[in-house]
Design an enzyme around this catalytic site. Sequence first.
Site, PDB file in Angstrom:
ATOM      1  N   CYS A  79      36.378  35.728  37.697  1.00 39.98           N
ATOM      2  CA  CYS A  79      36.678  34.415  38.286  1.00 39.98           C
ATOM      3  C   CYS A  79      36.368  33.299  37.288  1.00 39.98           C
ATOM      4  CB  CYS A  79      35.925  34.246  39.612  1.00 39.98           C
ATOM      5  SG  CYS A  79      36.624  32.952  40.650  1.00 39.98           S
ATOM      6  N   HIS A  95      36.790  39.512  42.866  1.00 41.55           N
ATOM      7  CA  HIS A  95      35.368  39.770  42.645  1.00 41.55           C
ATOM      8  C   HIS A  95      34.940  41.208  42.944  1.00 41.55           C
ATOM      9  CE1 HIS A  95      33.952  35.562  42.054  1.00 41.55           C
ATOM     10  NE2 HIS A  95      35.081  35.301  42.674  1.00 41.55           N
ATOM     11  N   GLU A 103      32.267  42.613  42.032  1.00 39.07           N
ATOM     12  CA  GLU A 103      30.803  42.674  42.231  1.00 39.07           C
ATOM     13  C   GLU A 103      30.413  42.463  43.689  1.00 39.07           C
ATOM     14  OE1 GLU A 103      32.427  40.120  41.308  1.00 39.07           O
ATOM     15  OE2 GLU A 103      31.353  38.228  41.584  1.00 39.07           O
TER      16      GLU A 103
END
Lengths: 233, 101
Positions: free
Chosen positions: A85, A194, A196
Amino acid sequence: MRIGVVTFPGSLDDKDAARAARLAGAESVSLWHGDADLHGVDAIVIPGGFSYGDYLRCGAIARFAPVMEPLVDAARGGLPVLGICNGFQVLCEAHLLPGALVRNDHRKFVCRDQALAIERVDTAWTSAYQRGQQIVVPLKNGEGGFVADDRTLDELEGEGRVVARYLGDNPNGSYRAIAGISNAAGNVVGLMPHPEHATEPGYGPDPRSGTAGLDGLGFFTSAVATLEGLVRA
Amino acid sequence: MGRVVVDVMLKPEILDPQGQAVAGALPRLGFTGFTSVRQGKRFELEVDGEVTPEVLAAAREAAATLLSNPVIEDVVRVAAADEHHSADHHDDDPDASGAVA
């Protein structure tokens, strides 16, 4: 295996990235934007957020932080670097990846579970996936539109450097529905969604999306596997 | 005190959603004559003393490296601002910019 996570003023997802690295079996190391030292880490994640408030352009000021000088050198030398991002925006501003990220074509911030197709699996960050594998990870951005001129886009496609592409509705107007790209060597990867945030049961995408919410972990286990391979070699 | 003005615009081929939003709002306020809007950025860089050619050269370098991203933006002006016609005065005089770009 030590994976460094850079924190800039305004980074939001550094703790999540560090946790993802640990869940994948690595030790996480905090790197500070003002410190021009990589502390001997084996790989680096530039996390999401709003570095320096994104006041000039997303990632534009972060690109000139002291930590970026050794980072850019190390990345050119083959160190695995993943920008997520805002981190993707920083990598583009630093010219480690081509193109730029611009405001979403529909002008709204978008936050949703996003289906992706993983297209390049010979990078330091995607080797745990199968080519064409569909995954679902969170996406949240206001300036996530990937743009580049046609020559650059053709080059990226021709060299197989599109790492991930959006499935379904294009969430931000990215050219050719590109969600992530890599450099030619495959050690540097930038990704707008994302991974993560999809590494622990109960914290990832809604189970109704048809996934266990762990689809993002592969990015981090890929890095660990890559690093272990490098050590054995 | 001297001042250098740097204007940066998105390249024509890059979609400008902010400009489009403004363009969409204008007719609602009765401004019907404008067919498109593009929104840019203006930077004002101040220096002690005169705006010398060296200062302008440094401003151009800053404009090309930090103030703009050449992938998506063009630097359309780097110029010394006239001391007596600075942006503070909102002057309608077309020569107010003192442009030397």
